[in-house]
Design an enzyme around this catalytic site. Structure first.
Site, PDB file in Angstrom:
ATOM      1  N   PHE A   2       0.823  -1.217   0.000  1.00 35.91           N
ATOM      2  CA  PHE A   2       0.000   0.000   0.000  1.00 35.91           C
ATOM      3  C   PHE A   2       0.852   1.261   0.000  1.00 35.91           C
ATOM      4  O   PHE A   2       0.356   2.354   0.266  1.00 35.91           O
ATOM      5  CB  PHE A   2      -0.906   0.001   1.240  1.00 35.91           C
ATOM      6  CG  PHE A   2      -0.165  -0.263   2.526  1.00 35.91           C
ATOM      7  CD1 PHE A   2       0.259   0.783   3.327  1.00 35.91           C
ATOM      8  CD2 PHE A   2       0.136  -1.563   2.924  1.00 35.91           C
ATOM      9  CE1 PHE A   2       0.971   0.555   4.501  1.00 35.91           C
ATOM     10  CE2 PHE A   2       0.841  -1.806   4.100  1.00 35.91           C
ATOM     11  CZ  PHE A   2       1.250  -0.750   4.886  1.00 35.91           C
ATOM     12  N   TYR A   3       2.141   1.154  -0.323  1.00 33.74           N
ATOM     13  CA  TYR A   3       3.069   2.275  -0.282  1.00 33.74           C
ATOM     14  C   TYR A   3       3.017   3.103  -1.563  1.00 33.74           C
ATOM     15  O   TYR A   3       3.968   3.147  -2.333  1.00 33.74           O
ATOM     16  CB  TYR A   3       4.495   1.770  -0.075  1.00 33.74           C
ATOM     17  CG  TYR A   3       4.868   1.403   1.336  1.00 33.74           C
ATOM     18  CD1 TYR A   3       3.996   1.561   2.397  1.00 33.74           C
ATOM     19  CD2 TYR A   3       6.131   0.879   1.626  1.00 33.74           C
ATOM     20  CE1 TYR A   3       4.352   1.213   3.682  1.00 33.74           C
ATOM     21  CE2 TYR A   3       6.501   0.539   2.908  1.00 33.74           C
ATOM     22  CZ  TYR A   3       5.599   0.701   3.934  1.00 33.74           C
ATOM     23  OH  TYR A   3       5.956   0.353   5.222  1.00 33.74           O
ATOM     24  N   GLY A   4       1.907   3.780  -1.788  1.00 32.45           N
ATOM     25  CA  GLY A   4       1.834   4.615  -2.976  1.00 32.45           C
ATOM     26  C   GLY A   4       0.801   5.711  -2.826  1.00 32.45           C
ATOM     27  O   GLY A   4      -0.316   5.455  -2.388  1.00 32.45           O
TER      28      GLY A   4
END
Length: 211
Positions: A55-57
């Protein structure tokens, strides 16, 4: 659960967290080419442990994994030089953890699709959801280790008692927690003591605080 439980060896005293490359304000997202250069410089400096997230965006939750996929396609020779841990099992929009076996399966299958040979070194539930016991969480990951899609298990933001329970089901490779002058809980909640007793490396993030 399996006849040959194993830990992934964590090399070196310093790792590199990839989060801020892509999960930041839109104007601060690092261009892909510059991100590649940064990863290459880290490897040249001896870094072997890298951390990513499903979910790093900003805008696109999968952007960090997309960067990694493109990086491995550009520099396939560097894949064997890296131990990559990826957080998952969390809703990318609400950031609500979901540790159900079904969601862990969905998360792992998504993550490995971005990696060569559909293999990720370490899978890590981003947080415990307080609904599913850690034993159930570990048991849901083990089949992917047995199938060769996941190398080992990491835990995030857990206390000592949870680590002990998890390690009885399958050997935990590492535990990621915030640890700095401003966040010393791992020294008082059993995390440090249990990890020391069991020989589990602690991955301390934000060692200089969060700016």
């Amino acid at each position: 659960m399996t006849d040959t439980p194993k830990r992934i060896a964590i090399e070196g005293s310093t790792g590199y967290g990839l989060m801020s490359l892509t999960w930041t304000s839109p104007d601060k997202i690092v261009p892909q080419e510059r991100a590649f250069e940064t990863i290459n410089n880290a490897i040249k400096d001896g870094v072997r442990f890298f951390n990513s997230g499903e979910f790093y965006g900003t805008g696109d939750p999968l952007l960090n994994l997309k960067y990694l996929k493109a990086y491995f396609e550009r520099f396939p020779e560097n894949r064997s030089k890296m131990i990559v841990s990826v957080k998952g099992a969390i809703d990318p929009i609400t950031l609500t953890p979901d540790n159900s076996p079904e969601n862990i399966k969905k998360s792992i299958e998504n993550i490995i699709s971005f990696f060569p040979n559909q293999y990720v070194d370490l899978f890590e539930t981003a947080r415990m959801d307080q609904k599913h016991p850690v034993e159930e969480v570990v048991k849901a990951i083990v089949p992917f280790i047995e199938s060769g899609n996941v190398g080992g298990i990491s835990l995030s933001e857990v206390k000592g008692e949870t680590i002990e329970r998890a390690n009885k089901i399958y050997l935990i490779s590492c535990v990621e927690v915030e640890f700095s002058m401003w966040s010393t809980e791992p020294l008082t909640n059993g995390t440090n003591d249990v990890c020391k007793k069991l020989g589990i490396p602690i991955i301390g993030y934000s060692p200089l605080g969060r700016g």
